[in-house]
Design an enzyme around this catalytic site. Structure first.
Site, short mmCIF file in Angstrom:
data_model
loop_
_atom_site.label_atom_id
_atom_site.label_comp_id
_atom_site.label_asym_id
_atom_site.label_seq_id
_atom_site.Cartn_x
_atom_site.Cartn_y
_atom_site.Cartn_z
N LYS A 101 -4.94 0.11 0.95
CA LYS A 101 -5.14 0.45 -0.47
C LYS A 101 -3.84 0.20 -1.23
O LYS A 101 -2.75 0.23 -0.65
CB LYS A 101 -5.57 1.91 -0.65
CG LYS A 101 -4.55 2.99 -0.27
CD LYS A 101 -3.60 3.39 -1.38
CE LYS A 101 -2.49 4.31 -0.89
NZ LYS A 101 -1.19 4.16 -1.45
N ASP A 161 -4.84 10.84 1.65
CA ASP A 161 -5.41 9.52 1.33
C ASP A 161 -6.63 9.17 2.17
O ASP A 161 -7.29 8.16 1.93
CB ASP A 161 -4.37 8.41 1.58
CG ASP A 161 -3.28 8.38 0.53
OD1 ASP A 161 -3.44 9.04 -0.52
OD2 ASP A 161 -2.26 7.70 0.77
#
Ligand code: C5P
Length: 314
Positions: free
Chosen positions: A11, A141
């Protein structure tokens, strides 16, 4: 019993604002997270024993319980003891492509793949939302890494609101192998410098997330307006990381010189990325940087924005 191979995407953060303090000692964040198709491969198979074993092709990745993927398997074992008793332990093979300690959520993404993979392997029947809840126990995350795509993340980073897919953008990722930034250091240093600006009152914090949700970058994502998206890129960690690492500042300057439509550091670093509107443009910029900087320590990758997080590979 079959085995599963999963692709675990990296990401980047298109927006990372450190909003304030939380009662649990973490920071309250407002982030826009984006999956990119630079993926690690995670193979999970029954071990035929009662142990968890992690193997990785990258020398810097530990294979013991300090590896978040290992801890993900331990979490599944403790959450579902009757399934563990029935199916036994697992072997987890990690083939790394995502650079390590890079601000690209490589470790979180591997853990996300283990949660999703064990859900399949043990026929647990958990929904994606339930997998995300388990993921949040492992790291802030991890829920996003399970879900993927484009999302606004608030709270510790685990509260996700989906945003429309940004499939028209490509990214050039650049990382100096020797520049390793500890996330804990980055938060500590940020706190030491900016603590007086932190918001603490829960009502203000809630309103803050909503402000970002109705703000210019989210509107630009909804209308796929690349020019505004690139104007609104923000990462608060740049304020403390860039003064310490001038080579990252030069990298950003070179990306702009090369014609990138925007550039930003991802997470707490040290990856710096550049955005482009085509694959060929991304490859051209990558070649330009390799030639201009010609630094053996600097590695570059081209990736496309991805609408998914963890994918089961055929
Ligand atoms: O959640 P995760 O384990 O990935 O976080 C790593 C470290 O980053 C935490 O120990 C904490 O110091 C810091 N952190 C934080 N606020 C967040 C997320 C992480 O202070 N929202």
């Amino acid at each position: 019993m079959r085995s599963y191979t999963l692709l675990a995407c990296a990401k980047i953060n298109l927006y990372l604002e450190i909003v304030g303090d939380r009662a649990d000692g973490y920071h309250e964040l407002a982030m826009i997270m984006q999956s990119v198709d630079l993926c690690d491969r995670i193979h999970i198979e029954p071990s035929g024993t009662d142990s968890i074993r992690v193997t990785c092709n990258h020398p810097d990745v530990p294979c013991d319980s300090s590896n978040l993927a290992y801890r993900a398997a331990e979490l599944m074992r403790s959450e579902f003891p009757e399934y563990f008793a029935r199916y036994g332990g697992v072997n987890i093979y990690i083939t790394k492509k995502i650079p390590v300690a890079a601000g690209l959520a490589g470790g979180s993404s591997n853990a996300a793949a283990v949660v999703v993979g064990i859900n399949l392997l043990w026929n647990l029947g958990l929904t994606q939302g339930e997998c995300e809840q388990l993921g949040a126990v492992l790291g802030s995350d991890v829920p996003f890494c399970i879900r993927g795509g484009t999302a606004l993340a608030t709270g510790r980073g685990e509260k996700l609101s989906p945003l429309p897919d940004l499939d028209q953008l490509y990214v050039v990722l650049a990382k100096y192998e020797s520049v390793k930034i500890s996330t804990a250091w980055a938060y500590k240093t940020y706190r030491a410098t900016y603590e007086e600006t932190y918001i603490r009152d829960p009502e203000h914090i809630e309103a803050y997330g909503q402000k970002v949700h109705s703000g210019p970058i989210v509107r630009a994502i909804a209308s796929k307006d690349s020019a505004i998206i690139t104007e609104e890129l923000r990462n608060d960690f740049e304020k403390i990381v860039l003064p310490e690492y001038p080579q990252l500042v030069s990298l950003k300057q070179r990306f702009i010189e090369a014609g990138a439509i925007g550039t930003l550091m991802s997470g707490s670093g040290s990856t710096v990325f550049a955005l482009t509107e085509s694959h060929s443009e991304a490859e051209r910029i990558k070649a330009y940087i390799e030639q201009e900087l010609h630094h053996p320590d600097l590695k570059l990758w081209v990736a496309q924005f991805s609408p998914t997080g963890i994918k089961v590979s055929e």
